[in-house]
Structures are given as C-alpha cells and as structure tokens.
Design a protein around this motif. Structure first.
Motif, PDB file in Angstrom:
ATOM      1  N   ARG A   1      36.230  24.560  38.646  1.00  0.00           N
ATOM      2  CA  ARG A   1      37.423  24.476  39.520  1.00  0.00           C
ATOM      3  C   ARG A   1      38.704  24.446  38.671  1.00  0.00           C
ATOM      4  NH1 ARG A   1      34.546  20.166  42.686  1.00  0.00           N
ATOM      5  NH2 ARG A   1      33.361  21.334  44.227  1.00  0.00           N
ATOM      6  N   ARG A   2      38.605  23.705  37.545  1.00  0.00           N
ATOM      7  CA  ARG A   2      39.785  23.609  36.674  1.00  0.00           C
ATOM      8  C   ARG A   2      40.140  24.980  36.105  1.00  0.00           C
ATOM      9  NH1 ARG A   2      37.730  20.823  32.858  1.00  0.00           N
ATOM     10  NH2 ARG A   2      37.767  22.452  31.272  1.00  0.00           N
ATOM     11  N   LYS A   3      39.121  25.676  35.600  1.00  0.00           N
ATOM     12  CA  LYS A   3      39.378  27.014  35.049  1.00  0.00           C
ATOM     13  C   LYS A   3      39.891  27.951  36.140  1.00  0.00           C
ATOM     14  CE  LYS A   3      36.020  27.051  31.255  1.00  0.00           C
ATOM     15  NZ  LYS A   3      34.816  27.701  30.730  1.00  0.00           N
ATOM     16  N   GLY A   4      39.303  27.852  37.316  1.00  0.00           N
ATOM     17  CA  GLY A   4      39.755  28.675  38.443  1.00  0.00           C
ATOM     18  C   GLY A   4      41.209  28.395  38.762  1.00  0.00           C
ATOM     19  N   GLY A   5      41.579  27.102  38.644  1.00  0.00           N
ATOM     20  CA  GLY A   5      42.966  26.702  38.905  1.00  0.00           C
ATOM     21  C   GLY A   5      43.946  27.393  37.967  1.00  0.00           C
ATOM     22  N   TYR A   6      43.546  27.562  36.707  1.00  0.00           N
ATOM     23  CA  TYR A   6      44.426  28.264  35.752  1.00  0.00           C
ATOM     24  C   TYR A   6      44.657  29.706  36.191  1.00  0.00           C
ATOM     25  CZ  TYR A   6      43.001  24.529  32.470  1.00  0.00           C
ATOM     26  OH  TYR A   6      42.741  23.341  31.877  1.00  0.00           O
ATOM     27  N   LEU A   7      43.593  30.299  36.748  1.00  0.00           N
ATOM     28  CA  LEU A   7      43.618  31.741  37.011  1.00  0.00           C
ATOM     29  C   LEU A   7      44.202  32.098  38.378  1.00  0.00           C
ATOM     30  CD1 LEU A   7      40.001  32.498  35.686  1.00  0.00           C
ATOM     31  CD2 LEU A   7      42.156  32.832  34.461  1.00  0.00           C
ATOM     32  N   LYS A   8      44.178  31.136  39.289  1.00  0.00           N
ATOM     33  CA  LYS A   8      44.591  31.412  40.667  1.00  0.00           C
ATOM     34  C   LYS A   8      46.036  31.900  40.718  1.00  0.00           C
ATOM     35  CE  LYS A   8      44.096  29.492  45.270  1.00  0.00           C
ATOM     36  NZ  LYS A   8      43.723  28.330  46.068  1.00  0.00           N
ATOM     37  N   GLY A   9      46.230  33.008  41.401  1.00  0.00           N
ATOM     38  CA  GLY A   9      47.580  33.560  41.542  1.00  0.00           C
ATOM     39  C   GLY A   9      47.963  34.525  40.431  1.00  0.00           C
ATOM     40  N   SER A  10      47.188  34.532  39.347  1.00  0.00           N
ATOM     41  CA  SER A  10      47.532  35.411  38.222  1.00  0.00           C
ATOM     42  C   SER A  10      46.635  36.633  38.145  1.00  0.00           C
ATOM     43  CB  SER A  10      47.418  34.655  36.888  1.00  0.00           C
ATOM     44  OG  SER A  10      48.414  33.672  36.798  1.00  0.00           O
ATOM     45  N   VAL A  11      45.499  36.588  38.821  1.00  0.00           N
ATOM     46  CA  VAL A  11      44.540  37.691  38.699  1.00  0.00           C
ATOM     47  C   VAL A  11      44.044  38.108  40.089  1.00  0.00           C
ATOM     48  CG1 VAL A  11      43.778  36.916  36.417  1.00  0.00           C
ATOM     49  CG2 VAL A  11      42.545  36.148  38.442  1.00  0.00           C
TER      50      VAL A  11
ATOM     51  N   MET B   1      26.007  32.631  40.197  1.00  0.00           N
ATOM     52  CA  MET B   1      26.159  32.652  41.660  1.00  0.00           C
ATOM     53  C   MET B   1      26.772  31.342  42.172  1.00  0.00           C
ATOM     54  SD  MET B   1      24.254  34.293  44.612  1.00  0.00           S
ATOM     55  CE  MET B   1      22.683  34.538  43.926  1.00  0.00           C
ATOM     56  N   ALA B   2      26.292  30.215  41.639  1.00  0.00           N
ATOM     57  CA  ALA B   2      26.830  28.922  42.077  1.00  0.00           C
ATOM     58  C   ALA B   2      28.300  28.806  41.706  1.00  0.00           C
ATOM     59  CB  ALA B   2      26.022  27.790  41.442  1.00  0.00           C
ATOM     60  N   ALA B   3      28.619  29.219  40.479  1.00  0.00           N
ATOM     61  CA  ALA B   3      30.017  29.124  40.025  1.00  0.00           C
ATOM     62  C   ALA B   3      30.908  30.071  40.829  1.00  0.00           C
ATOM     63  CB  ALA B   3      30.095  29.431  38.534  1.00  0.00           C
ATOM     64  N   CYS B   4      30.374  31.237  41.194  1.00  0.00           N
ATOM     65  CA  CYS B   4      31.131  32.177  42.039  1.00  0.00           C
ATOM     66  C   CYS B   4      31.491  31.523  43.366  1.00  0.00           C
ATOM     67  CB  CYS B   4      30.311  33.439  42.322  1.00  0.00           C
ATOM     68  SG  CYS B   4      30.383  34.688  41.032  1.00  0.00           S
ATOM     69  N   LEU B   5      30.530  30.823  43.940  1.00  0.00           N
ATOM     70  CA  LEU B   5      30.766  30.193  45.241  1.00  0.00           C
ATOM     71  C   LEU B   5      31.818  29.083  45.122  1.00  0.00           C
ATOM     72  CD1 LEU B   5      29.939  30.286  48.196  1.00  0.00           C
ATOM     73  CD2 LEU B   5      28.225  28.544  47.701  1.00  0.00           C
ATOM     74  N   ILE B   6      31.743  28.323  44.029  1.00  0.00           N
ATOM     75  CA  ILE B   6      32.735  27.257  43.803  1.00  0.00           C
ATOM     76  C   ILE B   6      34.139  27.874  43.721  1.00  0.00           C
ATOM     77  CG2 ILE B   6      33.539  25.521  42.141  1.00  0.00           C
ATOM     78  CD1 ILE B   6      30.503  25.084  41.459  1.00  0.00           C
ATOM     79  N   LEU B   7      34.248  28.998  42.998  1.00  0.00           N
ATOM     80  CA  LEU B   7      35.552  29.664  42.879  1.00  0.00           C
ATOM     81  C   LEU B   7      36.012  30.214  44.223  1.00  0.00           C
ATOM     82  CD1 LEU B   7      35.269  31.668  39.525  1.00  0.00           C
ATOM     83  CD2 LEU B   7      36.621  29.617  39.963  1.00  0.00           C
TER      84      LEU B   7
ATOM     85  N   GLU C   1      35.279  29.126  47.161  1.00  0.00           N
ATOM     86  CA  GLU C   1      35.729  28.008  48.005  1.00  0.00           C
ATOM     87  C   GLU C   1      37.112  27.504  47.575  1.00  0.00           C
ATOM     88  OE1 GLU C   1      31.344  26.261  49.284  1.00  0.00           O
ATOM     89  OE2 GLU C   1      32.431  25.322  47.632  1.00  0.00           O
ATOM     90  N   ALA C   2      37.435  27.740  46.299  1.00  0.00           N
ATOM     91  CA  ALA C   2      38.744  27.322  45.790  1.00  0.00           C
ATOM     92  C   ALA C   2      39.802  28.406  46.016  1.00  0.00           C
ATOM     93  CB  ALA C   2      38.638  26.985  44.305  1.00  0.00           C
ATOM     94  N   GLY C   3      39.417  29.468  46.716  1.00  0.00           N
ATOM     95  CA  GLY C   3      40.395  30.491  47.086  1.00  0.00           C
ATOM     96  C   GLY C   3      40.538  31.635  46.102  1.00  0.00           C
ATOM     97  N   LEU C   4      39.596  31.779  45.180  1.00  0.00           N
ATOM     98  CA  LEU C   4      39.644  32.906  44.248  1.00  0.00           C
ATOM     99  C   LEU C   4      38.604  33.948  44.653  1.00  0.00           C
ATOM    100  CD1 LEU C   4      40.110  30.168  42.135  1.00  0.00           C
ATOM    101  CD2 LEU C   4      40.865  32.171  40.843  1.00  0.00           C
TER     102      LEU C   4
END
Lengths: 308, 222
Positions: free
Chosen positions: A34-44, A62-68, A70-73
């Motif tokens: 989620r933290r890494k996704g947070g860095y990337l959100k809005g930039s990619v 697959m699990a990490a994809c789903l977490i991302l 759900e975080a809007g990426l």
C-alpha cells in the motif's frame, strides 16, 4: 465484453503512457505494498506487480495486485512460466480476471538458480510466447488450452517483455514479432542504458511494422550509485550498461549519486521519447518506488490523461 | 550414453560402514566409457575401500566383478549363485544397473557407488555434455538438430530468453545458449524465416510427466 481499463485506453488513444514497477514484500504485511502504491498513485497509468522477481519468494503478484486495486491503482499482473504449469497458469488467469485485474504481462521469469531457492524444481511447461497465446486463446476463443469451453471469458489486455540487449541481437525484433503474433498488445522492454542500441532495435521493430501492432513502453531504471551501475553491468544477465555511464556515476561525490542517477534517467526518457514508435515508458525503480513521482514530474509527464 | 560421476569417497565409505564383506559390481558399457564404473575404476575403488578400512582397524573384504551390461537380465541373472555371503552389493553402474540388481536380488542390500547424471556425448577426452532428456517427442527436425528442451535452462521452445548474452546461457558463461546455436544454424541454412513460426505447447505425456515409461515391441518378444 466490458470496457477496457485505463492503460489500454491511454495507449490506444495515443497518449504517452507511464507505467511503473512495484515489487511485493517478502512477507505477509499488506502495508508495504500500500505504501509503495501510495508513492505511485497519480503519477502512473498502471503499476506492474512482479511475480517472484529474480526467483526470490515474495507475496503473490495476484494478491498484491488486488491490494493495489483496492487502493485505487490499476495493476498489471506479471505472470512467469517458471513456477506454474499450464493448469495453474490458466487457473490464475481466470482468477485475475474475476478479481477485475485487466492487464497481464507474460514472461519466462529469471532462472531459479539466481534466487533464494536455487535447488528448486522449475516448471517451464510452456514458454512466454505460449503463455501469451494461451491468454489470447482463453479470451478470444473462449477455450482452454485443452480445448474445453470457458464459461465466462477472461477480459485481459495482454503484454509481454523484450530485451533489446540480449543476444542474438538480430532476432530480438523477430522475437517480439512472434509475441505480437501470439497476441501481445503492449511490450515493456528491459532497462535501457544503451540508448543507441535501443534505437537500432526500434528501427528493426519499425521495419517489421510492430510499433503499429503493439505499444512499446521503454524500460527506465534510475541508478542509485556507481556500485549499482557496476552490478547491473557485470552481474545482471542481459543488461547493457555502457562504461561511460558507470564512469559518470562514479565521477560525482557520494552525496550526489542519486541526483546524477535521476539526471541520467531523465535524459534517457527524453531520448527514448524522441524515437519513433515508443508509446510510453515503464519505470523500474528497484526498491526505490518513492522516486517515481519525481522522475515523472521531471520528465514533464506528471499530468496523466484522465480517460473516461 | 549415460554419464555418471563417482560418489564422494566418504559417502561410499559411510554406506559400507556396517559391512564386512561386499561385492563391487561394475558395468562394461556407459559407466566404463565415462570412466566411473568399469573394471579399472572398480579395482581402484575396491583398493581405496580396503585401505581406508584397514587404516581404521576394521578390515573389509571387497570382491569385484564387471558385467557386460548391468541393465540387462541376461548378465545380471548370471550373478545368481555368487551372491551369498556378502553384506551388500556396491554397484558402480548407472541407476538402471543398480536398480536391476536390486530387483533381481531382493534379499540383498544394494548400494550406489555413482551419481547418474545425464544422457550425453563425449565433447572431448574428459568432457561430457548433456544432449537428450528422453522426452519421447523429438523436436530436432524443427530446431536444426539442437535440443532446446535439454540445452536451454528454461526449455524454451520459442527462445531465446532475455538473458542470453555473447552466445552464452545466463546460467554459466561456459554453456552455449541453445537458441543462439539454433539461430546461427537457421541463418547458415538460409532458413531464418522459420524462426517466426510459433511452436505450440508440448504434450509432455511422452516425457517423465506421463509416469514411468515402458516400451513393448511385440515382434521381439519370445
């Protein structure tokens, strides 16, 4: 058929796409992804989630994809043929589609001898070209490799990888042609440090008309230090880091290494953007995901297309 | 031929530790050609074992025999009547020979003196290299006589992978990339366009994945 997801829309409408890589953690804690996704959100436009990269055990892609998701990426599921046979691969393809993961990247995977379980038994039941063909067959023909009909076809945007710097160089564009013939519609390349060689490869890609059949995303990796440059040059199979870049990284004081690495990275983006047929970039900031927004901003790509 | 390595001597000594009398059996075929399990290697190993045990103060009796073929009942059956009195049989044939001895003499402890490695060729004196995995469905017609199943670390049928560099496999720089060899040969034959054909997923059931294999030739049965 459901509507395409963001990445496919961005590319097919002619925008210069930006994707980035995100490595899942070596543990079960979802916070790091989620933290890494947070860095990337809005930039990619979409985020690749690696599949046990370098053959090191990590949280499942697959699990990490789903977490991302759900975080809007928007996730891109990486799938290697190293660890699963065609039964498991097809099962995961169905599972990904059912979870609303719409992008899939098909690749061989690094050999297990490079990872943390060098004594593992690998699979390689099918190869990466055959995996691309498998996803396409499942989606377009609605049947499994074994021939049976699929109830509920997986809707997926199929990608592949290509390394313009591996040998034999003369067939590297032909190899991409094979993957495109099998069904790939986007390709992400190996990290580009030797832009001149990449440009030669792109000329071969254009000669075959491949840039009109699939979207080529140029692989970009920021270097953190001269040590990293040397390691990639000498120890990573298929990586081409010219001496002048290693020397340039080493020529600046330690406190400016990262700055210099980003400068090289931004210059590389400028150069590859100018090459005909390059449809976007794919940023692989290995364990340095927080730098991606700076790179995207520095490259003048911060404003991402908002596709309805 | 089948290529094997002799097991580390200490491992062999450990296996025969409980024994006072053993029969060491070599094979005159592949194990002889790859210099691990012929009469000469058998004699050498027998001497080594005797000397080690002598220095340990626990002498062992080692008899030696070398069969024409240890994977063939015709020769293995001929051992009947000479097997009594041994605590174990130490075979230095390939895994096939070792198993046929075990199958034929179920009352005997059978020990392997070698590690069976692969099916291969002699590249030069003292160097052997793997060429075939016996997958039972040969693709060599489509790959210019170079087997990607065996010689590519990822068994890629539409290779090469992204790690091939300077003609070498990403695993080791002394190993040629099978696909570099195939591409070179396609080029030399003027058939590089064949590279564009997509090789479909294989049926591995003819390989080990179909379970242990058996071949029956009715016309040869007596």
């Amino acid at each position: 058929m459901t509507a395409p997801d963001n990445l496919e829309k961005v590319l097919s409408r002619g925008h210069f796409a930006v994707t980035a890589e995100c490595g899942p953690p070596r543990g079960a804690d979802p916070e790091s992804i989620r933290r890494k996704g947070g860095y990337l959100k809005g930039s990619v436009d979409a985020v690749n989630v690696t599949d046990n990269q370098t053959a090191v055990v990590r949280m499942s892609s697959m699990a990490a994809c789903l977490i991302l998701k759900e975080a809007g990426l928007e996730p891109i599921l990486q799938m290697t043929v190293r660890d699963r046979n065609r039964i498991a691969l097809q099962s995961d393809i169905l599972g990904a589609a059912a979870l609303g993961i719409r992008n899939i990247l098909c690749l061989s995977g690094d050999h297990q001898s490079f990872g943390d379980h060098p004594g593992a038994k690998n699979v390689h039941d099918i190869d990466s070209v055959q995996l691309v063909d498998t996803v396409r067959t499942m989606r377009d023909e609605g049947r499994f490799l074994g021939g049976d009909e699929i109830k509920g076809r997986p809707e997926l945007f199929i990608g592949c990888v290509e390394n313009p710097f591996a040998d034999p160089f003369e067939i590297r564009a032909l190899r991409l042609a094979k993957k495109i013939k099998a069904g790939a519609r986007f390709v992400q390349t190996q990290c580009i440090f030797n832009v001149e060689k990449f440009a030669r490869w792109m000329a071969m890609v254009r000669d075959l008309g491949l840039h009109e059949k699939a979207f080529v995303l140029a692989g970009i990796t920021p270097m953190k230090s001269p040590g990293m440059a040397r390691y990639m040059k000498n120890s990573v199979p298929g990586m081409d880091v010219p001496d002048h870049l290693v020397e340039r990284m080493a020529s600046v004081p330690k406190e400016r290494h990262r700055e210099e690495g980003i400068a090289i990275c931004l210059e590389t983006i400028e150069e590859v953007k100018a090459i005909e047929g390059v449809a976007g970039i794919h940023i692989m900031a290995i364990e340095w995901e927080e730098i991606v927004p700076d790179i995207v901003r520095g490259a003048g790509l911060k404003t991402r297309p908002q596709e309805p | 031929m089948i290529v094997a390595d002799r097991k580390p001597f200490d491992e062999i000594i450990g296996m025969v530790a409980p024994c006072e009398r053993i029969l060491l059996i070599g094979c005159n075929e592949c194990a002889t050609v790859c210099a691990v399990g012929g009469a000469k290697e058998g004699a050498l190993l027998a001497s080594q074992i005797r000397m080690r045990r002598h220095t340990e103060g626990r002498p062992i009796e080692v008899d030696e025999k070398t069969l024409e073929r240890q994977c063939d009942p015709e020769y293995v059956n001929a051992l009947a009547g000479t097997m009594d009195g041994y605590d174990a049989i130490l075979s230095i044939a390939c895994g096939c020979g070792i198993q046929l001895i075990a199958e034929t003499y179920p009352g005997k402890r059978v020990l392997p003196g070698v590690n069976t490695r692969f099916m291969g060729i002699t590249e030069e004196h003292g160097i052997w290299a793997e060429r075939c995995q016996g997958c039972g469905n040969c693709v060599l017609d489509r790959t210019c006589g170079i087997c990607p199943i065996t010689r590519c670390a990822k068994s890629i049928l539409n290779g090469p992978c992204g790690g091939s560099q300077d003609g070498k496999c990403e695993l080791r720089n002394d190993t040629p990339c099978a696909w570099q060899l195939i591409i070179d040969r396609l080029g030399a034959l003027g058939e590089l366009d064949r590279y564009g054909e997509i090789e479909k997923p294989r049926d591995w059931s003819s390989s080990r994945d179909g379970g242990p294999r058996r071949r029956v030739r009715e016309d040869m049965r007596i």
